[in-house]
Design a protein around this motif. Sequence first.
Motif, mmCIF file in Angstrom:
data_model
loop_
_atom_site.group_PDB
_atom_site.id
_atom_site.type_symbol
_atom_site.label_atom_id
_atom_site.label_comp_id
_atom_site.label_asym_id
_atom_site.label_seq_id
_atom_site.Cartn_x
_atom_site.Cartn_y
_atom_site.Cartn_z
ATOM 1 N N GLU A 19 -47.749 29.853 11.130
ATOM 2 C CA GLU A 19 -48.375 30.835 11.862
ATOM 3 C C GLU A 19 -49.265 31.845 11.174
ATOM 4 O OE1 GLU A 19 -45.924 34.516 13.572
ATOM 5 O OE2 GLU A 19 -45.079 32.898 14.678
ATOM 6 N N SER A 20 -50.765 31.718 11.721
ATOM 7 C CA SER A 20 -51.332 32.641 11.357
ATOM 8 C C SER A 20 -51.019 34.030 11.083
ATOM 9 C CB SER A 20 -52.649 32.450 11.599
ATOM 10 O OG SER A 20 -52.640 32.769 13.215
ATOM 11 N N GLU A 21 -51.539 34.806 10.321
ATOM 12 C CA GLU A 21 -50.940 36.357 10.145
ATOM 13 C C GLU A 21 -51.957 36.930 11.309
ATOM 14 O OE1 GLU A 21 -51.375 39.937 7.155
ATOM 15 O OE2 GLU A 21 -51.948 38.090 6.469
ATOM 16 N N PRO A 22 -51.280 37.919 11.957
ATOM 17 C CA PRO A 22 -51.925 38.416 13.304
ATOM 18 C C PRO A 22 -52.903 39.382 12.649
ATOM 19 C CG PRO A 22 -49.694 39.398 12.691
ATOM 20 C CD PRO A 22 -49.820 38.324 11.992
ATOM 21 N N HIS A 23 -54.055 39.692 13.538
ATOM 22 C CA HIS A 23 -55.003 40.506 13.089
ATOM 23 C C HIS A 23 -54.966 42.024 13.770
ATOM 24 C CE1 HIS A 23 -57.209 40.312 17.008
ATOM 25 N NE2 HIS A 23 -56.838 39.001 17.089
ATOM 26 N N PHE A 24 -55.579 43.015 13.354
ATOM 27 C CA PHE A 24 -55.695 44.246 14.050
ATOM 28 C C PHE A 24 -56.956 44.770 14.193
ATOM 29 C CE2 PHE A 24 -51.961 43.438 11.379
ATOM 30 C CZ PHE A 24 -51.033 44.059 12.045
ATOM 31 N N GLY A 25 -57.804 43.741 14.659
ATOM 32 C CA GLY A 25 -59.273 44.063 15.101
ATOM 33 C C GLY A 25 -60.329 43.951 14.139
ATOM 34 N N ILE A 26 -61.512 44.555 14.290
ATOM 35 C CA ILE A 26 -62.665 44.183 13.293
ATOM 36 C C ILE A 26 -62.753 45.393 12.643
ATOM 37 C CG2 ILE A 26 -64.951 43.580 12.720
ATOM 38 C CD1 ILE A 26 -64.328 41.604 15.123
ATOM 39 N N CYS A 28 -64.594 47.588 8.676
ATOM 40 C CA CYS A 28 -65.401 47.394 7.569
ATOM 41 C C CYS A 28 -64.678 47.468 6.322
ATOM 42 C CB CYS A 28 -66.743 48.248 7.677
ATOM 43 S SG CYS A 28 -67.817 48.234 8.975
ATOM 44 N N ILE A 29 -64.891 46.555 5.433
ATOM 45 C CA ILE A 29 -64.413 46.608 3.974
ATOM 46 C C ILE A 29 -65.440 46.377 3.010
ATOM 47 C CG2 ILE A 29 -62.720 45.501 2.336
ATOM 48 C CD1 ILE A 29 -61.195 46.820 4.566
ATOM 49 N N ASP A 30 -65.512 47.516 2.205
ATOM 50 C CA ASP A 30 -66.661 47.376 1.150
ATOM 51 C C ASP A 30 -68.211 47.143 1.784
ATOM 52 O OD1 ASP A 30 -64.946 47.861 -0.666
ATOM 53 O OD2 ASP A 30 -64.559 45.790 -0.904
ATOM 54 N N GLY A 31 -68.261 47.825 3.163
ATOM 55 C CA GLY A 31 -69.449 47.776 3.936
ATOM 56 C C GLY A 31 -69.763 46.571 4.559
ATOM 57 N N SER A 32 -68.834 45.507 4.620
ATOM 58 C CA SER A 32 -68.997 44.306 5.523
ATOM 59 C C SER A 32 -68.056 44.154 6.411
ATOM 60 C CB SER A 32 -68.789 43.143 4.532
ATOM 61 O OG SER A 32 -69.620 43.136 3.262
ATOM 62 N N PRO A 33 -68.338 43.546 7.746
ATOM 63 C CA PRO A 33 -67.410 43.408 8.662
ATOM 64 C C PRO A 33 -66.294 42.494 8.301
ATOM 65 C CG PRO A 33 -69.358 42.377 9.112
ATOM 66 C CD PRO A 33 -69.746 43.063 8.056
ATOM 67 N N LYS A 34 -65.135 42.908 8.546
ATOM 68 C CA LYS A 34 -63.892 42.022 8.430
ATOM 69 C C LYS A 34 -62.855 42.020 9.524
ATOM 70 C CE LYS A 34 -60.496 41.205 4.943
ATOM 71 N NZ LYS A 34 -59.278 40.922 5.574
ATOM 72 N N VAL A 35 -62.485 40.936 9.686
ATOM 73 C CA VAL A 35 -60.924 40.834 10.579
ATOM 74 C C VAL A 35 -60.034 41.267 9.800
ATOM 75 C CG1 VAL A 35 -59.347 39.609 11.758
ATOM 76 C CG2 VAL A 35 -61.791 38.812 11.902
ATOM 77 N N LEU A 37 -56.153 42.397 8.687
ATOM 78 C CA LEU A 37 -54.919 41.905 8.518
ATOM 79 C C LEU A 37 -54.045 43.052 7.900
ATOM 80 C CD1 LEU A 37 -55.895 38.534 6.654
ATOM 81 C CD2 LEU A 37 -55.602 39.067 9.358
ATOM 82 N N ALA A 38 -52.771 42.851 7.995
ATOM 83 C CA ALA A 38 -51.871 43.976 7.576
ATOM 84 C C ALA A 38 -52.041 44.273 6.087
ATOM 85 C CB ALA A 38 -50.420 43.688 7.776
ATOM 86 N N SER A 39 -52.586 43.240 5.195
ATOM 87 C CA SER A 39 -52.919 43.264 4.052
ATOM 88 C C SER A 39 -54.061 44.087 3.469
ATOM 89 C CB SER A 39 -52.848 41.950 3.323
ATOM 90 O OG SER A 39 -53.948 41.027 3.995
ATOM 91 N N ASP A 40 -54.631 44.511 4.526
ATOM 92 C CA ASP A 40 -55.940 45.475 4.382
ATOM 93 C C ASP A 40 -55.691 46.851 4.490
ATOM 94 O OD1 ASP A 40 -57.915 43.331 4.027
ATOM 95 O OD2 ASP A 40 -57.639 42.731 6.292
ATOM 96 N N PHE A 41 -54.335 47.181 4.676
ATOM 97 C CA PHE A 41 -53.865 48.809 4.929
ATOM 98 C C PHE A 41 -53.220 49.369 3.703
ATOM 99 C CE2 PHE A 41 -53.407 47.038 9.597
ATOM 100 C CZ PHE A 41 -54.833 47.307 9.732
ATOM 101 N N ASN A 42 -53.583 50.564 3.563
ATOM 102 C CA ASN A 42 -52.897 50.993 2.367
ATOM 103 C C ASN A 42 -51.598 51.806 2.891
ATOM 104 O OD1 ASN A 42 -53.187 53.492 3.732
ATOM 105 N ND2 ASN A 42 -55.257 53.887 2.580
ATOM 106 N N LEU A 43 -50.782 52.359 2.099
ATOM 107 C CA LEU A 43 -49.540 52.854 2.699
ATOM 108 C C LEU A 43 -49.507 53.793 3.891
ATOM 109 C CD1 LEU A 43 -46.387 52.970 2.058
ATOM 110 C CD2 LEU A 43 -46.873 54.872 0.470
ATOM 111 N N GLU A 44 -50.347 54.811 3.830
ATOM 112 C CA GLU A 44 -50.396 55.587 5.043
ATOM 113 C C GLU A 44 -51.049 54.827 5.935
ATOM 114 O OE1 GLU A 44 -52.141 56.175 1.889
ATOM 115 O OE2 GLU A 44 -50.434 57.511 1.268
#
Length: 145
Positions: A19-26, A28-35, A37-44
């Motif tokens: 099962e692929s990891e679910p996404h949370f929309g698109i 910007c990470i470091d100025g680039s568009p990115k799908v 994932l939960a792993s992109d979020f900080n604690l807050e």
Amino acid sequence: MLEAARKIDERPIFDMLVESEPHFGIGCIDGSPKVLLASDFNLEQTREKLNTNIRALETFYANPICHNPSNWYALPIAKDCKLKYVLFQNDSNSESRKDFNAIYRQHKALSRRLAKLDPNYVKCENLLASHKNVRCENNKPVIEE
């Protein structure tokens, strides 16, 4: 094995073998568009998204009508470090099932992420869930205690 299990137990199976990891929309990470994932979020961000997700699961079936309790299931979630159950209807509306499943998968991904970021949350994520039955009461589904 999965097909054999489905013949024995008609309850929905949410955990697929691959099962692929679910996404949370698109975003910007470091100025680039990115799908996202939960792993992109900080604690807050993870806590905020998890709270929003829990509200979505709790209200997904806002005005449910229950004629047959075998169409309803109680699925476990952790809320405020306590085990809670939300209703899931295994009805013929595959779009509804698909939408609910997407939210539930996001919940699991956010819970895993929060457990990585907050060592105190690990005990919340690992709460032992027991099977709960659902009954119809006044045409509404009720999770039995």
